[in-house]
Write a protein that holds these residues in place. Structure first.
Motif, PDB file in Angstrom:
ATOM      1  N   UNK A  32      -2.521 -13.845  -5.070  1.00 34.67           N
ATOM      2  CA  UNK A  32      -1.319 -14.072  -4.082  1.00 34.67           C
ATOM      3  C   UNK A  32      -0.310 -13.031  -4.119  1.00 34.67           C
ATOM      4  N   UNK A  33       0.310 -13.019  -5.510  1.00 28.97           N
ATOM      5  CA  UNK A  33       1.161 -12.087  -5.756  1.00 28.97           C
ATOM      6  C   UNK A  33       0.998 -10.667  -5.634  1.00 28.97           C
ATOM      7  N   UNK A  34      -0.131 -10.373  -5.857  1.00 26.11           N
ATOM      8  CA  UNK A  34      -0.677  -8.962  -5.903  1.00 26.11           C
ATOM      9  C   UNK A  34      -0.619  -8.721  -4.151  1.00 26.11           C
ATOM     10  N   UNK A  35      -1.192  -9.560  -3.378  1.00 28.20           N
ATOM     11  CA  UNK A  35      -1.326  -9.465  -2.026  1.00 28.20           C
ATOM     12  C   UNK A  35       0.176  -9.312  -1.291  1.00 28.20           C
ATOM     13  N   UNK A  36       0.863 -10.235  -1.537  1.00 29.02           N
ATOM     14  CA  UNK A  36       2.221 -10.402  -1.220  1.00 29.02           C
ATOM     15  C   UNK A  36       3.119  -9.171  -1.555  1.00 29.02           C
ATOM     16  N   UNK A  37       2.897  -8.532  -2.607  1.00 28.97           N
ATOM     17  CA  UNK A  37       3.612  -7.339  -3.161  1.00 28.97           C
ATOM     18  C   UNK A  37       3.292  -5.979  -2.020  1.00 28.97           C
ATOM     19  N   UNK A  38       2.154  -6.087  -1.659  1.00 25.52           N
ATOM     20  CA  UNK A  38       1.713  -4.898  -0.775  1.00 25.52           C
ATOM     21  C   UNK A  38       2.555  -4.962   0.505  1.00 25.52           C
ATOM     22  N   UNK A  39       2.781  -6.208   1.132  1.00 26.67           N
ATOM     23  CA  UNK A  39       3.455  -5.919   2.417  1.00 26.67           C
ATOM     24  C   UNK A  39       4.907  -6.841   2.449  1.00 26.67           C
ATOM     25  N   UNK A  40       5.471  -6.722   1.162  1.00 20.78           N
ATOM     26  CA  UNK A  40       6.866  -6.990   1.128  1.00 20.78           C
ATOM     27  C   UNK A  40       7.228  -8.496   1.188  1.00 20.78           C
ATOM     28  N   UNK A  41       6.361  -9.531   0.814  1.00 17.76           N
ATOM     29  CA  UNK A  41       6.531 -10.890   1.189  1.00 17.76           C
ATOM     30  C   UNK A  41       6.890 -11.405  -0.265  1.00 17.76           C
ATOM     31  N   UNK A  42       7.366 -10.805  -1.406  1.00 17.79           N
ATOM     32  CA  UNK A  42       7.844 -11.492  -2.450  1.00 17.79           C
ATOM     33  C   UNK A  42       9.316 -12.003  -2.340  1.00 17.79           C
ATOM     34  N   UNK A  43       9.748 -13.001  -3.183  1.00 15.87           N
ATOM     35  CA  UNK A  43      11.001 -13.339  -2.801  1.00 15.87           C
ATOM     36  C   UNK A  43      11.829 -12.461  -3.615  1.00 15.87           C
ATOM     37  N   UNK A  44      13.227 -12.850  -3.699  1.00 14.77           N
ATOM     38  CA  UNK A  44      14.269 -11.748  -4.263  1.00 14.77           C
ATOM     39  C   UNK A  44      14.416 -11.919  -5.801  1.00 14.77           C
ATOM     40  N   UNK A  45      13.707 -12.901  -6.333  1.00 11.36           N
ATOM     41  CA  UNK A  45      13.612 -12.881  -7.798  1.00 11.36           C
ATOM     42  C   UNK A  45      12.532 -11.822  -8.540  1.00 11.36           C
ATOM     43  N   UNK A  46      11.813 -11.222  -7.530  1.00  9.32           N
ATOM     44  CA  UNK A  46      10.702 -10.441  -8.042  1.00  9.32           C
ATOM     45  C   UNK A  46      10.913  -9.040  -8.272  1.00  9.32           C
ATOM     46  N   UNK A  47      10.237  -8.576  -9.389  1.00  4.10           N
ATOM     47  CA  UNK A  47      10.635  -7.127  -9.374  1.00  4.10           C
ATOM     48  C   UNK A  47       9.211  -6.418  -9.509  1.00  4.10           C
ATOM     49  N   UNK A  48       9.154  -5.337  -8.840  1.00  3.17           N
ATOM     50  CA  UNK A  48       7.612  -4.666  -8.918  1.00  3.17           C
ATOM     51  C   UNK A  48       7.709  -3.334  -9.448  1.00  3.17           C
ATOM     52  N   UNK A  49       6.977  -3.142 -10.343  1.00  2.00           N
ATOM     53  CA  UNK A  49       6.678  -1.922 -11.176  1.00  2.00           C
ATOM     54  C   UNK A  49       5.545  -1.272 -10.575  1.00  2.00           C
ATOM     55  N   UNK A  50       5.278  -0.116 -10.809  1.00  2.00           N
ATOM     56  CA  UNK A  50       4.158   0.656 -10.505  1.00  2.00           C
ATOM     57  C   UNK A  50       4.179   1.375  -9.096  1.00  2.00           C
ATOM     58  N   UNK A  51       3.156   1.633  -8.159  1.00  2.00           N
ATOM     59  CA  UNK A  51       2.911   2.279  -7.116  1.00  2.00           C
ATOM     60  C   UNK A  51       1.980   1.629  -6.055  1.00  2.00           C
ATOM     61  N   UNK A  52       2.547   1.653  -4.895  1.00  2.00           N
ATOM     62  CA  UNK A  52       1.554   0.877  -3.745  1.00  2.00           C
ATOM     63  C   UNK A  52       1.391   2.154  -2.661  1.00  2.00           C
ATOM     64  N   UNK A  53       0.023   2.369  -2.632  1.00  2.00           N
ATOM     65  CA  UNK A  53      -0.124   3.713  -1.609  1.00  2.00           C
ATOM     66  C   UNK A  53      -0.748   2.792  -0.403  1.00  2.00           C
ATOM     67  N   UNK A  54      -0.646   3.414   0.776  1.00  2.00           N
ATOM     68  CA  UNK A  54      -1.337   2.935   1.998  1.00  2.00           C
ATOM     69  C   UNK A  54      -1.746   4.226   2.848  1.00  2.00           C
ATOM     70  N   UNK A  55      -2.808   4.719   2.941  1.00  2.00           N
ATOM     71  CA  UNK A  55      -3.297   5.674   3.962  1.00  2.00           C
ATOM     72  C   UNK A  55      -2.502   6.763   3.354  1.00  2.00           C
ATOM     73  N   UNK A  56      -2.573   7.033   2.037  1.00  2.00           N
ATOM     74  CA  UNK A  56      -2.001   8.256   1.565  1.00  2.00           C
ATOM     75  C   UNK A  56      -0.300   8.563   1.417  1.00  2.00           C
ATOM     76  N   UNK A  57       0.251   7.422   1.744  1.00  2.00           N
ATOM     77  CA  UNK A  57       1.729   7.504   1.806  1.00  2.00           C
ATOM     78  C   UNK A  57       2.119   6.265   0.790  1.00  2.00           C
ATOM     79  N   UNK A  58       3.153   6.344   0.273  1.00  2.00           N
ATOM     80  CA  UNK A  58       3.660   5.498  -0.732  1.00  2.00           C
ATOM     81  C   UNK A  58       4.552   4.389   0.025  1.00  2.00           C
ATOM     82  N   UNK A  59       4.289   3.078  -0.255  1.00  2.00           N
ATOM     83  CA  UNK A  59       4.937   2.045   0.214  1.00  2.00           C
ATOM     84  C   UNK A  59       6.271   1.431  -0.722  1.00  2.00           C
ATOM     85  N   UNK A  60       7.241   1.408  -0.334  1.00  2.00           N
ATOM     86  CA  UNK A  60       8.395   1.090  -1.035  1.00  2.00           C
ATOM     87  C   UNK A  60       8.525  -0.430  -0.661  1.00  2.00           C
ATOM     88  N   UNK A  61       8.265  -1.468  -1.371  1.00  2.00           N
ATOM     89  CA  UNK A  61       8.360  -2.754  -1.110  1.00  2.00           C
ATOM     90  C   UNK A  61       9.839  -3.349  -0.738  1.00  2.00           C
TER      91      UNK A  61
END
Length: 520
Positions: free
Chosen positions: A37-66
């Motif tokens: 669930x953490x992986x899924x929530x990171x894609x759509x920006x549903x992680x809480x404020x204590x979370x830190x995301x490293x790496x890259x998330x791409x959707x339809x060729x564009x990078x998503x900044x959570x």
């Protein structure tokens, strides 16, 4: 990806990489706490404020900044649909169902309010809700858990997204409705090239529906590949253990039939219960009859809304029947006075579906287990709590923990310990493993079987998961529209069903793409 806890970073994902292509179903599987669930929530920006995301998330060729909430909001709901796991927490209790489905269309300016209201009813029809016009006017608390889950799926489908992230989308649904909903998703995939990221602990479901499997353990992807290859030739020991623990993929033999006692522990006769719905009424329970012996497990199975839980509540006098009788160990519960009823209630207890909501988060485990002992003024509670913790295979070190510090399986063991505190003769188990992953399910089923043998308990086991029912029940009663359409020994029900509806239920059990029968 990590969480900041007590001034230190706790890793939740460790270099996890997945790809979902257009028109593809990718199933993300693993035990509770593995990071699905953490992986899924990171894609759509549903992680809480204590979370830190490293790496890259791409959707339809564009990078998503959570961290860019504005940009994520433009994707979430419109191009990326999300089906959350818990319908009890995800729907607004103050808004009618139709308004909540229509809201997605209105917010994203895809329809005006009048048109959205009409489309909301159409979406409720698509996901298999009966009487969709009436359901649209109801509030969440007026629907069953399975019905609420279908509402969440309708909301996710509302804007025809390109990707649907489904976090345990069918855990609250019976097999026939789950099949209807998943067939609808399959139609969307075929018609529009919609991609699906399916997060599930149901390996049989993943085996049937997914093109590829991704296995996650402790935040790491330990194996991925085409579903058929992973199932037939799992390379990682963790994957092999998951497959071995799945009730559907590794079914056990049926229980041997036992001699029936002459005096049943629980007997219900001609139960009737109606609920009013708008200007009409629904027969929730319509002439139900069955008996349950000491030391026996009777499973009540059927679709969501078939009357299983209402029947159980009437049997425990938590709901009053319109007519009929309930007899417990020779006592007529339907007419007994309140004081005597309280004395008898210590002899029958309930274990509820969701271990995350059935335990008071403020109390320690020892307090939770001791609650029934306090209510009945029983002394030496500390010794009894220690005995119960041992009985459910939790050590004494768990006594001072709170529910938030426990896994789902550990919480359910605490719930079982609490139910056993007063030495009951009967346990009503209302979907006790549906919220748990496959390996933990296997552990809880084994525990329940051991406790039944040790304590000679009777179980009324309510479930929509026929693979689990097969493992634990002596007899099965199949309910539909408030009636029992078939009842008999488990082996006979599974191998020679007499009623067309029973055959329909069995046919709806997920099977791998190669067609292997998972019920035999």
């Amino acid at each position: 990806m990590s969480y900041r806890v007590d001034n230190r970073d706790v890793p939740a994902l460790r270099g996890a990489s997945i790809t979902v292509r257009a028109g593809e179903v990718v199933a993300l599987v693993g035990e509770s706490g593995s990071g699905k669930s953490t992986l899924a929530h990171s894609v759509i920006g549903l992680l809480d404020d204590h979370a830190t995301v490293d790496g890259r998330i791409e959707f339809d060729g564009a990078t998503i900044d959570p961290s860019n909430e504005c940009a994520v909001r433009k994707l979430r709901g419109v191009r990326i649909g999300f089906v959350p796991q818990d319908p009890g927490l995800s729907l607004n209790p103050a808004l009618r169902i139709g308004a909540q489905v229509a809201e997605a269309l209105v917010v994203h300016k895809l329809a005006d309010r009048r048109t959205a209201a009409v489309q909301a009813v159409e979406l409720l029809t698509e996901v298999g809700l009966d009487q969709p016009e009436s359901r649209a006017r109801q509030y969440p608390h007026e629907l069953s858990g399975g019905q609420r889950q279908r509402v969440l799926i309708a909301i996710a489908l509302a804007c025809s997204p390109d990707l649907i992230i489904a976090d345990e989308p069918t855990s609250a649904l019976d097999a026939t409705v789950a099949r209807q909903v998943l067939d609808r998703l399959a139609e969307r995939i075929a018609a529009r090239g919609t991609a699906v990221l399916l997060i599930t602990h149901d390996l049989a479901l993943a085996a049937e529906r997914a093109d590829r499997l991704v296995v996650l353990s402790h935040g790491e992807v330990v194996e991925s590949g085409p579903t058929a290859r992973v199932l037939a030739q799992p390379a990682h020991p963790y994957t092999r253990r998951l497959l071995a623990s799945s009730p559907a993929l590794a079914p056990t033999n049926f229980r041997p039939e036992r001699a029936r006692a002459n005096t049943p522990l629980l007997s219900v006769r001609q139960l009737h219960k109606q609920f009013h719905l708008g200007s009409g009424s629904i027969a929730a329970v319509d002439g139900v009859e069955f008996s349950l012996d000491r030391g026996e497990t009777l499973a009540l199975v059927g679709e969501s809304g078939s009357g299983k839980s209402t029947t159980a509540r009437i049997a425990l006098r938590l709901t009053t029947a319109d007519s009929g009788t309930v007899t417990f160990d020779g006592h007529d519960l339907t007419s007994i006075r309140r004081k005597r009823l309280r004395e008898l209630r210590r002899r029958f207890q309930v274990v509820y579906q969701n271990p995350y909501s059935s335990l008071d988060p403020r109390w320690r485990v020892s307090e939770i287990i001791a609650e029934p002992l306090r209510a009945y003024g029983i002394g030496d509670r500390k010794a009894r709590v220690a005995e119960l913790l041992d009985q459910v295979a939790l050590g004494a070190e768990f006594a001072n923990r709170r529910p938030a510090e426990l896994s789902g399986g550990q919480r359910q063991r605490v719930a079982i310990a609490r139910a056993l505190a007063l030495h009951p003769d009967l346990l009503v188990l209302d979907e006790p493993v549906s919220a748990l992953d496959a390996s933990v399910q296997a552990q809880i089923i084994e525990l329940l079987n051991d406790l039944q043998t040790e304590l000679d308990l009777g179980y009324l086991f309510i479930s929509h998961d026929l693979a689990v029912v097969r493992q634990i029940s002596d007899r099965v009663a199949v309910m539909r529209h408030g009636r029992i359409v078939e009842i008999g020994p488990t082996a006979r029900i599974f191998t020679d069903p007499q009623d067309p509806y029973t055959r329909e239920l069995l046919a709806a059990i997920p099977a791998p793409a190669d067609g292997k029968d998972l019920t035999r």
